[in-house]
Design a protein around this motif. Structure first.
Motif, PDB file in Angstrom:
ATOM      1  N   GLY A 173       0.831  -1.191   0.000  1.00  0.00           N
ATOM      2  CA  GLY A 173       0.000   0.000   0.000  1.00  0.00           C
ATOM      3  C   GLY A 173       0.865   1.240   0.000  1.00  0.00           C
ATOM      4  N   ILE A 174       0.250   2.369  -0.215  1.00  0.00           N
ATOM      5  CA  ILE A 174       0.948   3.647  -0.099  1.00  0.00           C
ATOM      6  C   ILE A 174       0.020   4.611   0.620  1.00  0.00           C
ATOM      7  CG2 ILE A 174       0.196   4.450  -2.386  1.00  0.00           C
ATOM      8  CD1 ILE A 174       2.951   5.899  -2.554  1.00  0.00           C
ATOM      9  N   ALA A 175       0.570   5.373   1.533  1.00  0.00           N
ATOM     10  CA  ALA A 175      -0.235   6.295   2.334  1.00  0.00           C
ATOM     11  C   ALA A 175       0.435   7.658   2.360  1.00  0.00           C
ATOM     12  CB  ALA A 175      -0.402   5.767   3.758  1.00  0.00           C
ATOM     13  N   TYR A 207      -8.926   4.828   1.568  1.00  0.00           N
ATOM     14  CA  TYR A 207      -9.643   5.081   2.816  1.00  0.00           C
ATOM     15  C   TYR A 207      -8.917   6.206   3.541  1.00  0.00           C
ATOM     16  CZ  TYR A 207      -6.012   2.702   5.570  1.00  0.00           C
ATOM     17  OH  TYR A 207      -4.822   2.353   6.165  1.00  0.00           O
ATOM     18  N   GLY A 208      -9.608   6.864   4.443  1.00  0.00           N
ATOM     19  CA  GLY A 208      -9.021   8.000   5.143  1.00  0.00           C
ATOM     20  C   GLY A 208      -9.114   7.850   6.642  1.00  0.00           C
ATOM     21  N   TRP A 209      -8.295   8.618   7.346  1.00  0.00           N
ATOM     22  CA  TRP A 209      -8.329   8.599   8.811  1.00  0.00           C
ATOM     23  C   TRP A 209      -8.029   9.987   9.363  1.00  0.00           C
ATOM     24  CZ3 TRP A 209      -3.970   6.452   6.323  1.00  0.00           C
ATOM     25  CH2 TRP A 209      -2.756   7.095   6.582  1.00  0.00           C
ATOM     26  N   VAL A 210      -8.543  10.233  10.533  1.00  0.00           N
ATOM     27  CA  VAL A 210      -8.174  11.392  11.346  1.00  0.00           C
ATOM     28  C   VAL A 210      -7.880  10.848  12.733  1.00  0.00           C
ATOM     29  CG1 VAL A 210      -8.848  13.625  12.288  1.00  0.00           C
ATOM     30  CG2 VAL A 210      -9.665  12.939  10.020  1.00  0.00           C
ATOM     31  N   PHE A 211      -6.628  10.945  13.162  1.00  0.00           N
ATOM     32  CA  PHE A 211      -6.204  10.460  14.480  1.00  0.00           C
ATOM     33  C   PHE A 211      -5.706  11.656  15.293  1.00  0.00           C
ATOM     34  CE2 PHE A 211      -4.867   5.977  12.813  1.00  0.00           C
ATOM     35  CZ  PHE A 211      -6.195   5.677  12.576  1.00  0.00           C
ATOM     36  N   PRO A 212      -6.503  12.147  16.258  1.00  0.00           N
ATOM     37  CA  PRO A 212      -6.083  13.296  17.065  1.00  0.00           C
ATOM     38  C   PRO A 212      -5.303  12.853  18.298  1.00  0.00           C
ATOM     39  CG  PRO A 212      -8.342  12.726  17.583  1.00  0.00           C
ATOM     40  CD  PRO A 212      -7.888  11.726  16.555  1.00  0.00           C
ATOM     41  N   ASN A 213      -4.392  13.713  18.748  1.00  0.00           N
ATOM     42  CA  ASN A 213      -3.649  13.382  19.967  1.00  0.00           C
ATOM     43  C   ASN A 213      -4.242  14.051  21.195  1.00  0.00           C
ATOM     44  OD1 ASN A 213      -2.840  16.056  19.700  1.00  0.00           O
ATOM     45  ND2 ASN A 213      -0.652  15.625  19.927  1.00  0.00           N
ATOM     46  N   GLY A 214      -5.337  14.808  21.022  1.00  0.00           N
ATOM     47  CA  GLY A 214      -5.982  15.439  22.171  1.00  0.00           C
ATOM     48  C   GLY A 214      -5.232  16.640  22.697  1.00  0.00           C
ATOM     49  N   LYS A 215      -4.227  17.100  21.955  1.00  0.00           N
ATOM     50  CA  LYS A 215      -3.428  18.255  22.383  1.00  0.00           C
ATOM     51  C   LYS A 215      -3.381  19.311  21.283  1.00  0.00           C
ATOM     52  CE  LYS A 215      -0.396  15.299  25.179  1.00  0.00           C
ATOM     53  NZ  LYS A 215       0.994  14.821  25.379  1.00  0.00           N
ATOM     54  N   GLY A 216      -4.491  19.415  20.549  1.00  0.00           N
ATOM     55  CA  GLY A 216      -4.571  20.436  19.513  1.00  0.00           C
ATOM     56  C   GLY A 216      -3.980  20.036  18.184  1.00  0.00           C
ATOM     57  N   LEU A 217      -3.719  18.726  17.988  1.00  0.00           N
ATOM     58  CA  LEU A 217      -3.106  18.268  16.748  1.00  0.00           C
ATOM     59  C   LEU A 217      -3.800  17.001  16.266  1.00  0.00           C
ATOM     60  CD1 LEU A 217      -0.587  18.830  14.868  1.00  0.00           C
ATOM     61  CD2 LEU A 217       0.573  17.034  16.186  1.00  0.00           C
ATOM     62  N   ALA A 218      -3.973  16.877  14.945  1.00  0.00           N
ATOM     63  CA  ALA A 218      -4.562  15.672  14.365  1.00  0.00           C
ATOM     64  C   ALA A 218      -3.703  15.200  13.203  1.00  0.00           C
ATOM     65  CB  ALA A 218      -5.991  15.930  13.893  1.00  0.00           C
ATOM     66  N   ASN A 219      -3.523  13.890  13.144  1.00  0.00           N
ATOM     67  CA  ASN A 219      -2.868  13.250  12.014  1.00  0.00           C
ATOM     68  C   ASN A 219      -3.970  12.910  11.009  1.00  0.00           C
ATOM     69  OD1 ASN A 219      -1.907  10.955  10.348  1.00  0.00           O
ATOM     70  ND2 ASN A 219      -0.096  11.022  11.649  1.00  0.00           N
ATOM     71  N   VAL A 220      -3.870  13.447   9.811  1.00  0.00           N
ATOM     72  CA  VAL A 220      -4.886  13.246   8.776  1.00  0.00           C
ATOM     73  C   VAL A 220      -4.218  12.542   7.600  1.00  0.00           C
ATOM     74  CG1 VAL A 220      -6.634  14.345   7.336  1.00  0.00           C
ATOM     75  CG2 VAL A 220      -5.948  15.409   9.498  1.00  0.00           C
ATOM     76  N   GLY A 221      -4.807  11.422   7.156  1.00  0.00           N
ATOM     77  CA  GLY A 221      -4.139  10.684   6.093  1.00  0.00           C
ATOM     78  C   GLY A 221      -5.079   9.861   5.246  1.00  0.00           C
ATOM     79  N   ARG A 238      -3.855  15.188  -3.750  1.00  0.00           N
ATOM     80  CA  ARG A 238      -5.187  15.713  -4.055  1.00  0.00           C
ATOM     81  C   ARG A 238      -6.265  14.895  -3.351  1.00  0.00           C
ATOM     82  NH1 ARG A 238      -6.429  16.885 -10.241  1.00  0.00           N
ATOM     83  NH2 ARG A 238      -4.770  18.399  -9.751  1.00  0.00           N
ATOM     84  N   VAL A 239      -6.087  13.570  -3.269  1.00  0.00           N
ATOM     85  CA  VAL A 239      -7.027  12.723  -2.546  1.00  0.00           C
ATOM     86  C   VAL A 239      -7.060  13.111  -1.074  1.00  0.00           C
ATOM     87  CG1 VAL A 239      -7.537  10.357  -1.814  1.00  0.00           C
ATOM     88  CG2 VAL A 239      -6.783  10.800  -4.155  1.00  0.00           C
ATOM     89  N   LEU A 240      -5.881  13.363  -0.492  1.00  0.00           N
ATOM     90  CA  LEU A 240      -5.814  13.752   0.920  1.00  0.00           C
ATOM     91  C   LEU A 240      -6.487  15.102   1.146  1.00  0.00           C
ATOM     92  CD1 LEU A 240      -4.876  13.462   3.817  1.00  0.00           C
ATOM     93  CD2 LEU A 240      -2.606  14.261   3.114  1.00  0.00           C
ATOM     94  N   ALA A 244      -9.766  15.862   3.556  1.00  0.00           N
ATOM     95  CA  ALA A 244      -9.805  16.895   4.600  1.00  0.00           C
ATOM     96  C   ALA A 244     -10.971  17.853   4.374  1.00  0.00           C
ATOM     97  CB  ALA A 244      -8.477  17.652   4.636  1.00  0.00           C
ATOM     98  N   ASP A 245     -11.212  18.212   3.111  1.00  0.00           N
ATOM     99  CA  ASP A 245     -12.342  19.105   2.814  1.00  0.00           C
ATOM    100  C   ASP A 245     -13.673  18.438   3.164  1.00  0.00           C
ATOM    101  OD1 ASP A 245     -10.737  21.156   1.948  1.00  0.00           O
ATOM    102  OD2 ASP A 245     -10.852  20.604  -0.172  1.00  0.00           O
ATOM    103  N   SER A 246     -13.794  17.129   2.890  1.00  0.00           N
ATOM    104  CA  SER A 246     -15.048  16.441   3.224  1.00  0.00           C
ATOM    105  C   SER A 246     -15.250  16.416   4.734  1.00  0.00           C
ATOM    106  CB  SER A 246     -15.045  15.023   2.646  1.00  0.00           C
ATOM    107  OG  SER A 246     -14.186  14.162   3.380  1.00  0.00           O
ATOM    108  N   CYS A 247     -14.179  16.290   5.494  1.00  0.00           N
ATOM    109  CA  CYS A 247     -14.295  16.346   6.954  1.00  0.00           C
ATOM    110  C   CYS A 247     -14.783  17.725   7.396  1.00  0.00           C
ATOM    111  CB  CYS A 247     -12.951  16.042   7.609  1.00  0.00           C
ATOM    112  SG  CYS A 247     -12.406  14.318   7.464  1.00  0.00           S
TER     113      CYS A 247
END
Length: 396
Positions: A173-175, A207-221, A238-240, A244-247
């Motif tokens: 895969g590639i992310a 597929y997409g993910w949003v993983f927040p650390n609860g300290k004002g930062l989110a990993n979006v991929g 462009r997919v990423l 993010a726009d759909s979120c």
């Protein structure tokens, strides 16, 4: 010697050093360093850290408490993260620049020798040892070791040198991940500590993910198979950005994306031979990555703990070492075969809009389906006939 100072390599070095052995921890990068990843640490990682008396490495981090999954045709799942035992699933989000450095420093504190900044270039056998060539500053050096633990990542030099070959495109895969500033996922924010997955029709086959650390930062991929990326000529950035726009359209507050980085994921659709003469492959170098979630840290760390802990008291003794490495490979394949195969099947099914929609609806309607899905993503779950029937029954 351990090649690679990521979570798998650092864990191997910790266990080896605590057994009183001389161990060099080699990595081509100097630390702290960024590593493209989703930054998710599942409950298995937290459990192993406690086993190693390293639970303090997660001090100050807050576990995710909820999960949201978006699917085709408006299918949506919102639920608390719990395992089969009903207890909270202990998943954390810690940027790899921080987590890897903490674990590496623990290895150095245990007595491992720091050889960061040395790039592995090759390996071969001597009479009673294995040599590894490393390069630093344009100069080549040779290190001799009784055993080499190859944890040098997705682009492993040692994997190829040991004859295991490169991961194939059909199993890779590639992310791409980026970071976004956001307060929405802070403990007192509107969404709380919530992890997000998306398998919407607009995003598939990615597929997409949003993983927040609860300290004002989110990993979006976003992630996709290499073959699909090429077949559809997808622009991953462009997919990423579209994800993010759909979120944001859903009301999820995300700042501008930054620190974009892409990386390959050698998935556990085909695990190479792990045990070699005076060498063993673990982590991303051994394709120990979940085909469904893209998670690899827990498999690599558990493999490191098991293989080094199972070595004889004299790790250089050839017969005992070979037997221990063979036992480790059999253990890994037996322990994870059903789980990883189920994850592979689930990945394929979630790429089908009809199935993804029914799976998400069934998880909403049936707590057993939801718990099995959580175990597949974050534990050692597998696809069960009864769960498949429940999906078909409750997914309408």
């Amino acid at each position: 010697m351990v090649a690679g100072s990521g979570p798998a390599g650092a864990t191997a070095a910790i266990v080896a050093a605590r057994r009183g052995w001389r161990v060099a921890l080699v990595d081509q990068r100097t630390f702290p360093r960024d590593k493209p990843c989703g930054d998710g640490l599942g409950p298995g990682v937290a459990q192993l850290l406690r086993t190693l008396d390293l639970g303090h490495l997660l001090a100050g981090e807050s576990p995710a408490t909820s999960l949201t999954v978006y699917g085709p045709s408006g299918a949506e799942l919102n639920a608390a993260l719990t395992g089969l035992d009903g207890m909270p699933t202990e998943g954390y989000v810690v940027p790899r620049a921080d987590f890897d450095q903490r674990l590496r420093l623990a290895a150095l504190d245990a007595g491992a020798l720091d050889l960061s900044g040395h790039k592995v270039t090759g390996t071969g056998l001597a009479d009673d040892s294995r040599w590894v060539s490393v390069r630093r500053g344009g100069q080549e050096h040779r290190l001799d070791a009784g055993l080499v633990v190859a944890a040098d990542g997705a682009y492993s030099v040692l994997r190829r040198a040991l004859g295991a070959g490169r991961p194939g495109e059909r199993t890779t895969g590639i992310a791409m991940r980026a970071y976004a500033d956001t307060d929405a996922f802070d403990p007192d924010g509107p969404l709380g500590l919530r992890m997000i997955f998306e398998w919407s029709k607009e995003l598939l086959p990615a597929y997409g993910w949003v993983f927040p650390n609860g300290k004002g930062l989110a990993n979006v991929g976003v992630g996709v198979m290499v073959t699909e990326l090429r077949r559809r000529s997808l622009d991953l950035r462009r997919v990423l950005d579209g994800f993010a726009d759909s979120c944001r359209r859903r009301g999820i507050e995300l700042g501008d994306l930054y620190a974009h980085r892409a990386h390959h994921l050698p998935l556990a659709r085909r695990i190479p031979r792990l045990a070699h003469r005076r060498a063993v492959l673990i982590g991303d170098a051994a394709s120990m990555i979940n085909p469904l979630s893209g998670e690899g840290i827990v498999y690599g760390m558990n493999a490191a703990y098991r293989v080094v802990g199972g070595l004889p008291d004299d790790p250089r003794e050839a017969v005992g070492q070979a037997r221990a490495l063979g036992e480790f490979e059999r253990w890994f394949r037996h322990t994870y075969r059903s789980h990883l195969l189920s994850s592979q099947v689930a990945h394929g099914l979630m790429s089908i809009p009809w199935w993804a929609r029914h799976m998400i609806r069934a998880a909403n309607n049936d707590p057993v389906v939801f718990r099995d899905a959580v175990e597949l993503l974050f534990g050692l779950g597998r696809i069960r006939a009864g769960t498949t029937w429940r999906i078909l029954r409750h997914g309408w």
